[in-house]
Design a protein around this motif. Sequence first.
Motif, PDB file in Angstrom:
ATOM      1  N   LYS A   1       0.863  -1.329  -0.099  1.00  0.00           N
ATOM      2  CA  LYS A   1       0.120  -0.162   0.095  1.00  0.00           C
ATOM      3  C   LYS A   1       0.906   1.324   0.045  1.00  0.00           C
ATOM      4  CE  LYS A   1      -3.586  -2.138   2.831  1.00  0.00           C
ATOM      5  NZ  LYS A   1      -4.424  -2.007   4.091  1.00  0.00           N
ATOM      6  N   GLU A   2       0.082   2.277  -0.443  1.00  0.00           N
ATOM      7  CA  GLU A   2       1.083   3.563  -0.406  1.00  0.00           C
ATOM      8  C   GLU A   2       1.382   4.010   0.991  1.00  0.00           C
ATOM      9  OE1 GLU A   2      -0.942   6.768  -2.308  1.00  0.00           O
ATOM     10  OE2 GLU A   2      -1.239   5.636  -4.218  1.00  0.00           O
ATOM     11  N   GLY A   3       2.323   4.474   1.397  1.00  0.00           N
ATOM     12  CA  GLY A   3       2.699   4.783   2.776  1.00  0.00           C
ATOM     13  C   GLY A   3       3.571   3.536   3.587  1.00  0.00           C
TER      14      GLY A   3
ATOM     15  N   ARG B   1       9.701   5.340   1.230  1.00  0.00           N
ATOM     16  CA  ARG B   1       8.137   5.001   1.664  1.00  0.00           C
ATOM     17  C   ARG B   1       7.484   4.720   0.137  1.00  0.00           C
ATOM     18  NH1 ARG B   1       6.130   5.834   6.442  1.00  0.00           N
ATOM     19  NH2 ARG B   1       7.734   7.520   6.686  1.00  0.00           N
ATOM     20  N   VAL B   2       6.829   4.000   0.240  1.00  0.00           N
ATOM     21  CA  VAL B   2       5.863   3.749  -1.160  1.00  0.00           C
ATOM     22  C   VAL B   2       4.784   4.908  -1.389  1.00  0.00           C
ATOM     23  CG1 VAL B   2       4.098   2.129  -2.073  1.00  0.00           C
ATOM     24  CG2 VAL B   2       5.759   1.099  -0.729  1.00  0.00           C
ATOM     25  N   SER B   3       4.807   5.178  -2.749  1.00  0.00           N
ATOM     26  CA  SER B   3       4.650   6.575  -2.997  1.00  0.00           C
ATOM     27  C   SER B   3       3.287   6.294  -3.703  1.00  0.00           C
ATOM     28  CB  SER B   3       5.202   7.736  -3.485  1.00  0.00           C
ATOM     29  OG  SER B   3       6.248   7.097  -4.567  1.00  0.00           O
ATOM     30  N   TYR B   4       3.426   5.243  -4.695  1.00  0.00           N
ATOM     31  CA  TYR B   4       2.393   4.823  -5.661  1.00  0.00           C
ATOM     32  C   TYR B   4       2.354   3.409  -5.668  1.00  0.00           C
ATOM     33  CZ  TYR B   4       0.346   4.842 -10.419  1.00  0.00           C
ATOM     34  OH  TYR B   4      -0.415   4.349 -11.374  1.00  0.00           O
ATOM     35  N   VAL B   5       1.326   2.905  -6.213  1.00  0.00           N
ATOM     36  CA  VAL B   5       0.997   1.332  -6.275  1.00  0.00           C
ATOM     37  C   VAL B   5      -0.041   0.956  -7.545  1.00  0.00           C
ATOM     38  CG1 VAL B   5       0.287  -0.996  -5.554  1.00  0.00           C
ATOM     39  CG2 VAL B   5       1.546   0.893  -4.056  1.00  0.00           C
TER      40      VAL B   5
ATOM     41  N   GLN C   1       6.366   2.481  -6.861  1.00  0.00           N
ATOM     42  CA  GLN C   1       7.145   3.830  -6.857  1.00  0.00           C
ATOM     43  C   GLN C   1       7.448   3.665  -5.316  1.00  0.00           C
ATOM     44  OE1 GLN C   1       5.968   7.139  -8.955  1.00  0.00           O
ATOM     45  NE2 GLN C   1       6.311   6.144 -10.951  1.00  0.00           N
ATOM     46  N   VAL C   2       8.869   4.329  -5.078  1.00  0.00           N
ATOM     47  CA  VAL C   2       9.103   4.650  -3.727  1.00  0.00           C
ATOM     48  C   VAL C   2       9.771   5.932  -3.620  1.00  0.00           C
ATOM     49  CG1 VAL C   2      10.867   3.775  -1.868  1.00  0.00           C
ATOM     50  CG2 VAL C   2       9.728   1.983  -3.242  1.00  0.00           C
ATOM     51  N   ALA C   3       9.533   6.703  -2.604  1.00  0.00           N
ATOM     52  CA  ALA C   3      10.011   8.048  -2.399  1.00  0.00           C
ATOM     53  C   ALA C   3      11.187   7.776  -1.375  1.00  0.00           C
ATOM     54  CB  ALA C   3       9.077   9.067  -2.027  1.00  0.00           C
ATOM     55  N   PRO C   4      12.577   7.933  -1.384  1.00  0.00           N
ATOM     56  CA  PRO C   4      13.512   7.830  -0.735  1.00  0.00           C
ATOM     57  C   PRO C   4      13.447   8.679   0.499  1.00  0.00           C
ATOM     58  CG  PRO C   4      14.418   7.987  -3.017  1.00  0.00           C
ATOM     59  CD  PRO C   4      13.049   8.294  -2.931  1.00  0.00           C
ATOM     60  N   PHE C   5      13.970   8.398   1.815  1.00  0.00           N
ATOM     61  CA  PHE C   5      13.749   9.205   2.899  1.00  0.00           C
ATOM     62  C   PHE C   5      14.670  10.171   2.834  1.00  0.00           C
ATOM     63  CE2 PHE C   5      12.101   5.216   5.288  1.00  0.00           C
ATOM     64  CZ  PHE C   5      10.461   5.920   5.450  1.00  0.00           C
ATOM     65  N   THR C   6      15.755  10.139   2.044  1.00  0.00           N
ATOM     66  CA  THR C   6      16.749  11.062   2.231  1.00  0.00           C
ATOM     67  C   THR C   6      16.701  12.012   0.691  1.00  0.00           C
ATOM     68  OG1 THR C   6      18.368   9.462   3.059  1.00  0.00           O
ATOM     69  CG2 THR C   6      19.517  11.453   1.800  1.00  0.00           C
TER      70      THR C   6
END
Length: 225
Positions: free
Chosen positions: A156-158, A178-182, A194-199
């Motif tokens: 899931k997103e998040g 964190r997952v940003s799009y599925v 898609q994953v948005a990196p924490f850094t």
Amino acid sequence: AVEDAWMRYIRLVGLEEENRLLKDKIAALEAELLVYKEGHLEARRLQNVLALTSEYPHHFVAARVISREQAALSKTIWIDKGSADGLKSGMPVITPPGLIGRLSDVTWHSAKVLLLIDDNSNVDVLIQRTRVQGIVRGAGSRGCIVKYISKIQDVKEGDTVVSSGMSNIFPKGLLIGRVSYVDRMDVGLFQHIQVAPFTDFTKIEEVLVLVSDKPAAPSGKKAAK
């Protein structure tokens, strides 16, 4: 009247010189304040970076970023430590809050870091909530994507993504993003994730290179000879 005008002129000249000296002093104090502020910010960054050493049972080498390469797909940085400091190609590189990449090229006094968002980067990962395994690959400005997770798996997103420890390169449990799009409607057997990196990779100034596991604590008794 002439004498009064002359005295006023003398006072104005004196005030102008005094104002100039005060402005110079203020400028010097502002410059000094900026130096102290930069030192304070650097100390806070270093404190956050070094705080990671207490979270993971490993030896680290701290390094500064000295160069960046941010092409369309190639995302790398250079640091000021190399083989002279015990660094080798393949070693993981972290900064708060987690993994940012690995060493790809190492010289005597510098090393190249292949960032997670580089198109050539691949990391074995877990979806933290469900323990589903996949591989994170760099996608440049789009961050990262997770490959090889089937459409029947729960993502899931998040959701938080962490390293799985399945390879011999990255320890288990390092934060990645964190997952940003599925998208389960994509053609094929696998989800498009898609994953948005924490850094924020554009703001990295100091890093830690994971060199080796810490040795086990001594038992307290020497073995009998």
